[in-house]
Design a protein around this motif. Structure first.
Motif, mmCIF file in Angstrom:
data_model
loop_
_atom_site.group_PDB
_atom_site.id
_atom_site.type_symbol
_atom_site.label_atom_id
_atom_site.label_comp_id
_atom_site.label_asym_id
_atom_site.label_seq_id
_atom_site.Cartn_x
_atom_site.Cartn_y
_atom_site.Cartn_z
ATOM 1 N N ARG A 13 -35.193 -21.441 -33.078
ATOM 2 C CA ARG A 13 -35.204 -23.008 -33.259
ATOM 3 C C ARG A 13 -36.755 -23.530 -32.703
ATOM 4 N N ARG A 14 -37.403 -22.808 -32.116
ATOM 5 C CA ARG A 14 -38.736 -23.346 -31.459
ATOM 6 C C ARG A 14 -39.812 -23.208 -32.433
ATOM 7 N N PHE A 15 -39.283 -22.922 -33.608
ATOM 8 C CA PHE A 15 -40.267 -23.022 -34.803
ATOM 9 C C PHE A 15 -39.905 -23.648 -35.963
ATOM 10 N N ARG A 16 -40.777 -24.358 -36.855
ATOM 11 C CA ARG A 16 -40.556 -24.933 -37.909
ATOM 12 C C ARG A 16 -41.332 -24.258 -38.917
ATOM 13 N N LEU A 17 -40.691 -23.850 -40.127
ATOM 14 C CA LEU A 17 -41.467 -23.408 -41.385
ATOM 15 C C LEU A 17 -41.921 -24.632 -42.331
ATOM 16 N N GLN A 18 -42.896 -24.728 -42.554
ATOM 17 C CA GLN A 18 -43.400 -25.956 -43.570
ATOM 18 C C GLN A 18 -44.531 -25.721 -44.295
ATOM 19 N N TYR A 19 -44.455 -25.987 -45.461
ATOM 20 C CA TYR A 19 -45.978 -26.177 -46.195
ATOM 21 C C TYR A 19 -46.709 -27.515 -45.768
ATOM 22 N N GLU A 20 -47.870 -27.158 -45.425
ATOM 23 C CA GLU A 20 -48.876 -27.830 -45.317
ATOM 24 C C GLU A 20 -49.781 -28.258 -46.400
ATOM 25 N N GLU A 21 -49.974 -29.506 -46.798
ATOM 26 C CA GLU A 21 -50.505 -29.613 -47.903
ATOM 27 C C GLU A 21 -52.387 -29.656 -47.432
ATOM 28 N N ALA A 22 -52.446 -30.034 -46.321
ATOM 29 C CA ALA A 22 -53.868 -29.806 -45.987
ATOM 30 C C ALA A 22 -54.419 -28.591 -45.660
ATOM 31 N N GLN A 23 -53.638 -27.456 -45.224
ATOM 32 C CA GLN A 23 -54.128 -26.354 -45.066
ATOM 33 C C GLN A 23 -53.806 -25.500 -46.475
ATOM 34 N N THR A 24 -53.163 -26.073 -47.493
ATOM 35 C CA THR A 24 -52.659 -25.552 -48.739
ATOM 36 C C THR A 24 -52.065 -24.006 -48.523
ATOM 37 N N ARG A 25 -51.066 -23.984 -47.473
ATOM 38 C CA ARG A 25 -50.283 -22.717 -46.997
ATOM 39 C C ARG A 25 -49.181 -23.185 -46.297
ATOM 40 N N TRP A 26 -48.225 -22.118 -46.236
ATOM 41 C CA TRP A 26 -47.062 -22.383 -45.475
ATOM 42 C C TRP A 26 -47.555 -22.154 -43.941
ATOM 43 N N VAL A 27 -46.912 -22.683 -42.934
ATOM 44 C CA VAL A 27 -47.324 -22.555 -41.653
ATOM 45 C C VAL A 27 -45.974 -22.541 -40.624
ATOM 46 N N LEU A 28 -46.344 -22.056 -39.660
ATOM 47 C CA LEU A 28 -44.965 -22.008 -38.505
ATOM 48 C C LEU A 28 -45.658 -22.986 -37.558
ATOM 49 N N LEU A 29 -44.723 -24.249 -37.354
ATOM 50 C CA LEU A 29 -45.136 -25.361 -36.275
ATOM 51 C C LEU A 29 -44.405 -24.931 -35.170
ATOM 52 N N TYR A 30 -45.016 -25.154 -33.987
ATOM 53 C CA TYR A 30 -44.193 -24.935 -32.731
ATOM 54 C C TYR A 30 -45.183 -26.033 -31.657
ATOM 55 N N PRO A 31 -44.371 -26.409 -30.720
ATOM 56 C CA PRO A 31 -45.043 -27.363 -29.937
ATOM 57 C C PRO A 31 -46.567 -27.239 -29.326
ATOM 58 N N GLU A 32 -46.943 -26.069 -29.136
ATOM 59 C CA GLU A 32 -48.089 -25.900 -28.665
ATOM 60 C C GLU A 32 -49.300 -25.539 -29.800
ATOM 61 N N GLY A 33 -48.683 -25.429 -31.247
ATOM 62 C CA GLY A 33 -49.722 -25.283 -32.147
ATOM 63 C C GLY A 33 -49.080 -25.034 -33.523
ATOM 64 N N MET A 34 -49.655 -24.022 -34.217
ATOM 65 C CA MET A 34 -49.478 -23.661 -35.550
ATOM 66 C C MET A 34 -50.044 -22.260 -35.889
ATOM 67 N N VAL A 35 -49.084 -21.452 -36.570
ATOM 68 C CA VAL A 35 -49.523 -20.361 -37.199
ATOM 69 C C VAL A 35 -49.425 -20.419 -38.565
ATOM 70 N N GLN A 36 -50.837 -19.922 -39.140
ATOM 71 C CA GLN A 36 -50.860 -20.013 -40.561
ATOM 72 C C GLN A 36 -50.504 -18.739 -41.304
ATOM 73 N N LEU A 37 -49.661 -18.520 -42.137
ATOM 74 C CA LEU A 37 -49.103 -17.519 -42.897
ATOM 75 C C LEU A 37 -49.720 -17.456 -44.329
ATOM 76 N N ASN A 38 -49.627 -16.027 -44.624
ATOM 77 C CA ASN A 38 -49.993 -15.623 -45.761
ATOM 78 C C ASN A 38 -48.788 -15.957 -46.883
ATOM 79 N N GLY A 39 -48.953 -15.850 -48.025
ATOM 80 C CA GLY A 39 -47.868 -15.838 -48.936
ATOM 81 C C GLY A 39 -46.866 -15.242 -48.925
ATOM 82 N N SER A 40 -46.855 -13.781 -48.592
ATOM 83 C CA SER A 40 -45.986 -12.760 -48.201
ATOM 84 C C SER A 40 -45.199 -13.023 -46.931
ATOM 85 N N ALA A 41 -46.010 -13.273 -46.094
ATOM 86 C CA ALA A 41 -45.028 -13.633 -44.631
ATOM 87 C C ALA A 41 -44.207 -15.037 -44.797
ATOM 88 N N ALA A 42 -44.797 -15.965 -45.461
ATOM 89 C CA ALA A 42 -43.866 -17.026 -45.843
ATOM 90 C C ALA A 42 -42.549 -16.653 -46.566
#
Length: 88
Positions: A13-42
């Motif tokens: 629940r601490r993470f939110r998976l979302q597509y970031e248009e600016a990054q042109t990739r899926w990311v995991l968002l959390y209060p302290e930051g963001m993790v950029q994911l490759n396509g397979s991980a997403a």
């Protein structure tokens, strides 16, 4: 020693998976930051909803991408995600 994966992995629940248009990739968002994911991980994490088992996730991915023998890669990503707190 790593804890066993849950029977039906789900994104913490601490993470939110979302597509970031600016990054042109899926990311995991959390209060302290963001993790950029490759396509397979997403694709793997999209299926971690607490409803699917590891074997069901693998089966869906193998069908979706016409691939075989994905269990080791999916399991490795989920174990790393669990270690990082992404997976409950």
């Amino acid at each position: 020693m790593t804890a066993a994966l849950p029977e039906r992995p789900k994104l913490s629940r601490r993470f939110r998976l979302q597509y970031e248009e600016a990054q042109t990739r899926w990311v995991l968002l959390y209060p302290e930051g963001m993790v950029q994911l490759n396509g397979s991980a997403a694709e793997i994490l999209k299926r971690c909803d607490g409803q699917r088992s590891l074997s069901e996730i693998v089966s869906e991915l193998e069908q979706a991408f016409n691939a075989q023998a994905l269990t080791p890669q999916v399991q490795a990503l989920l174990e790393e995600g669990q270690r990082r707190g992404w997976i409950d």
